[in-house]
Design an enzyme around this catalytic site. Structure first.
Site, mmCIF file in Angstrom:
data_model
loop_
_atom_site.group_PDB
_atom_site.id
_atom_site.type_symbol
_atom_site.label_atom_id
_atom_site.label_comp_id
_atom_site.label_asym_id
_atom_site.label_seq_id
_atom_site.Cartn_x
_atom_site.Cartn_y
_atom_site.Cartn_z
ATOM 1 N N PHE A 123 -51.598 -9.529 -15.854
ATOM 2 C CA PHE A 123 -50.428 -8.824 -15.307
ATOM 3 C C PHE A 123 -49.121 -9.459 -15.788
ATOM 4 O O PHE A 123 -48.096 -8.808 -15.819
ATOM 5 C CB PHE A 123 -50.420 -8.918 -13.770
ATOM 6 N N LYS A 161 -40.764 -6.799 -16.401
ATOM 7 C CA LYS A 161 -40.963 -5.343 -16.333
ATOM 8 C C LYS A 161 -39.709 -4.552 -15.959
ATOM 9 O O LYS A 161 -39.786 -3.375 -15.607
ATOM 10 C CB LYS A 161 -42.054 -5.036 -15.316
ATOM 11 N N SER A 201 -48.831 0.866 -19.193
ATOM 12 C CA SER A 201 -47.946 1.694 -18.368
ATOM 13 C C SER A 201 -47.847 3.112 -18.923
ATOM 14 O O SER A 201 -47.888 3.316 -20.135
ATOM 15 C CB SER A 201 -46.545 1.066 -18.335
ATOM 16 N N TYR A 226 -38.981 -2.693 -22.878
ATOM 17 C CA TYR A 226 -40.129 -2.939 -21.994
ATOM 18 C C TYR A 226 -41.290 -2.043 -22.410
ATOM 19 O O TYR A 226 -42.413 -2.515 -22.611
ATOM 20 C CB TYR A 226 -39.767 -2.686 -20.523
ATOM 21 N N LYS A 264 -45.292 -2.771 -24.199
ATOM 22 C CA LYS A 264 -46.595 -2.258 -23.742
ATOM 23 C C LYS A 264 -47.302 -1.529 -24.883
ATOM 24 O O LYS A 264 -48.512 -1.676 -25.084
ATOM 25 C CB LYS A 264 -46.419 -1.324 -22.541
HETATM 26 C C1 WQD Z 1 -38.755 6.863 -10.107
HETATM 27 C C2 WQD Z 1 -37.840 8.069 -9.931
HETATM 28 C C3 WQD Z 1 -35.642 7.760 -10.815
HETATM 29 C C4 WQD Z 1 -34.299 4.744 -7.973
HETATM 30 C C5 WQD Z 1 -40.546 2.545 -13.819
HETATM 31 C C6 WQD Z 1 -40.862 1.989 -15.173
HETATM 32 C C7 WQD Z 1 -42.341 2.110 -15.413
HETATM 33 C C8 WQD Z 1 -43.093 1.450 -14.283
HETATM 34 C C9 WQD Z 1 -42.702 2.083 -12.941
HETATM 35 C C10 WQD Z 1 -43.615 -0.824 -14.827
HETATM 36 C C11 WQD Z 1 -36.988 8.323 -11.165
HETATM 37 C C12 WQD Z 1 -35.603 7.966 -9.299
HETATM 38 C C13 WQD Z 1 -35.080 5.660 -8.654
HETATM 39 C C14 WQD Z 1 -33.153 5.198 -7.262
HETATM 40 C C15 WQD Z 1 -33.649 7.444 -7.906
HETATM 41 N N1 WQD Z 1 -42.810 0.061 -14.227
HETATM 42 N N2 WQD Z 1 -34.764 6.986 -8.610
HETATM 43 N N3 WQD Z 1 -32.878 6.538 -7.247
HETATM 44 O O1 WQD Z 1 -38.534 4.883 -13.742
HETATM 45 O O2 WQD Z 1 -40.569 6.266 -13.097
HETATM 46 O O3 WQD Z 1 -40.874 3.907 -13.809
HETATM 47 O O4 WQD Z 1 -41.282 1.892 -12.816
HETATM 48 O O5 WQD Z 1 -44.637 -0.605 -15.412
HETATM 49 O O6 WQD Z 1 -42.637 1.477 -16.626
HETATM 50 O O7 WQD Z 1 -40.200 2.776 -16.143
HETATM 51 O O8 WQD Z 1 -39.816 4.401 -11.616
HETATM 52 O O9 WQD Z 1 -39.123 3.970 -9.286
HETATM 53 O O10 WQD Z 1 -37.485 3.438 -11.174
HETATM 54 O O11 WQD Z 1 -37.952 5.799 -10.596
HETATM 55 O O12 WQD Z 1 -33.365 8.663 -7.885
HETATM 56 O O13 WQD Z 1 -32.394 4.415 -6.637
HETATM 57 O O14 WQD Z 1 -36.931 7.786 -8.874
HETATM 58 O O15 WQD Z 1 -34.563 8.486 -11.430
HETATM 59 O O16 WQD Z 1 -36.851 9.732 -11.314
HETATM 60 P P1 WQD Z 1 -39.879 4.961 -13.122
HETATM 61 P P2 WQD Z 1 -38.562 4.313 -10.638
#
Ligand code: WQD
Length: 342
Positions: free
Chosen positions: A80, A84, A124, A149, A153
């Site tokens: 892990f 990230k 991922s 990032y 991966k």
């Molecule tokens: C999810 C949705 C945001 C915060 C990331 C990494 C991915 C993995 C998981 C490691 C999106 C929206 C978010 C906020 C919002 N990480 N959002 N307001 O971007 O899908 O994935 O985390 O492996 O590699 O890219 O996850 O939780 O950041 O966002 O509206 O304050 O929530 O725009 O649509 P994401 P996230």
């Protein structure tokens, strides 16, 4: 059987440690605590009744890995340990390539030296970028990474493929995670983002707990049913159990040289607004949120076709989003506010 869990004090790592013990394995944690708290070990003790053996060291050190492999008679590794934060990776690319790619290379070299052949790699869904068709299967083309990032991966998966294709005695599975959420139902372990959370659910729970003024929804003008982005949110314990299924699959196979990739998601897409509405319904907390501009790098929609994992690994997600959000809220209420630094 002794299993080395690098990054085992992290969010997904700590939950996987619990699932490994419940499945009869003996996890050994290697974690430098650069992005996790030593208090996680107390949480694990609360759940397991003992603290798993832990090496508070960096996994980019071949001598450390050799020592652990020999002293602990390690027969499998779940890797892990990696940075990230998507945004940070764009500002500090070399830190991410050095740590995420560098550690994997040293790990593989040391595994070969010490005759350790079983590896589960944390990959991922970010490798799919903005998919042309949904749901994504493992055959969906990998898109050019939209972040450093994500590129670490993709490079990691290529390194694994080439290492096995060269004929080495390695049996490797890459698990492509979707969006892990939730916490252990005891609220003894959970997601502990440092500083301002990157991910949606910790931002939701911290806002509901009054630690944050409000949640900003990053855009509601996407081509989705309610205009907000769609993701595949999976309970972290379902994700943890997928690692145990994958490890058992490797241990049971006769082959000595194997590599494959598996999606680990629920197979269902949910929008940001659906998550907010579900959170409010499940917890009875009303959430202060506002619609803001899109966040750079976000994809409109991505969610898994998890059929291959069910077929080959005998694994599928079983926990609901309601449960995941209830568990996340219970965890938020359990942790002292000082663990959510401003
Ligand atoms: C999810 C949705 C945001 C915060 C990331 C990494 C991915 C993995 C998981 C490691 C999106 C929206 C978010 C906020 C919002 N990480 N959002 N307001 O971007 O899908 O994935 O985390 O492996 O590699 O890219 O996850 O939780 O950041 O966002 O509206 O304050 O929530 O725009 O649509 P994401 P996230």
């Amino acid at each position: 059987m002794n299993v080395l869990v690098t990054g085992g004090a992290g969010f997904i790592g700590s939950h996987t440690v619990v699932s490994l013990v419940e499945a009869g394995f003996n996890p050994v944690i290697l974690d430098d605590f650069s992005n996790s708290e030593a208090g996680v070990l107390d949480g694990l003790e609360h759940i397991l009744g003992f603290k798993p053996k832990t090496y508070p060291e960096n996994c980019r050190n071949g001598d450390t890995l050799r020592r652990i492999f020999h002293e602990e008679k390690i027969e499998g590794v779940i890797h892990f340990a990696a940075f990230k934060a998507v945004g940070e990776s764009m500002q500090q690319p070399l830190k991410y390539y050095d740590n995420n790619v560098g550690s994997l290379i040293i790990l593989l070299q040391t595994m070969l030296e010490c005759g350790v052949s079983n590896l589960i790699f944390s990959s991922s869904c970010t490798v799919y970028g903005e998919p042309d068709t949904l749901p994504v299967t493992e055959e969906t083309p990998v898109k050019p990474a939209s972040s450093v990032y994500g590129n670490t991966k993709q490079i990691g998966e290529e390194i694994l493929y080439d290492s096995v294709a060269a004929g080495n005695a390695l049996k490797i599975i890459a698990l492509r995670y979707f969006n892990p959420i939730g916490a252990h139902p005891t609220a003894a372990i959970g997601e502990l983002p440092r500083g301002v959370p990157n991910n949606l659910v910790p931002f939701i729970t911290q806002t509901a707990a009054g630690l944050r003024e409000s949640l900003t929804v990053f855009g509601d003008d996407y081509p989705t049913p309610d205009g907000t982005c769609v993701r595949d949110y999976i309970h972290v314990l379902d994700l943890a159990e997928a690692h145990v299924s994958a490890l058992k699959f490797l241990l049971e196979m006769k082959a000595t040289n194997y590599y494959d990739i598996f999606n680990i998601g629920t197979g269902h897409g949910a929008s940001v607004m659906q998550l907010i509405q579900t959170f409010e319904r499940v917890t009875g907390q009303s959430l202060n949120y506002k619609i803001g501009p899109r966040r750079a790098g976000d994809v409109t929609a991505v969610y898994a076709d998890a059929y291959k994992s069910e077929q080959h690994l005998g694994w599928k997600a079983t926990r609901s989003m309601d449960l995941a959000l209830a568990d996340a809220w219970r965890w938020q209420q359990a942790i002292a506010t000082d663990k959510n630094p401003a």
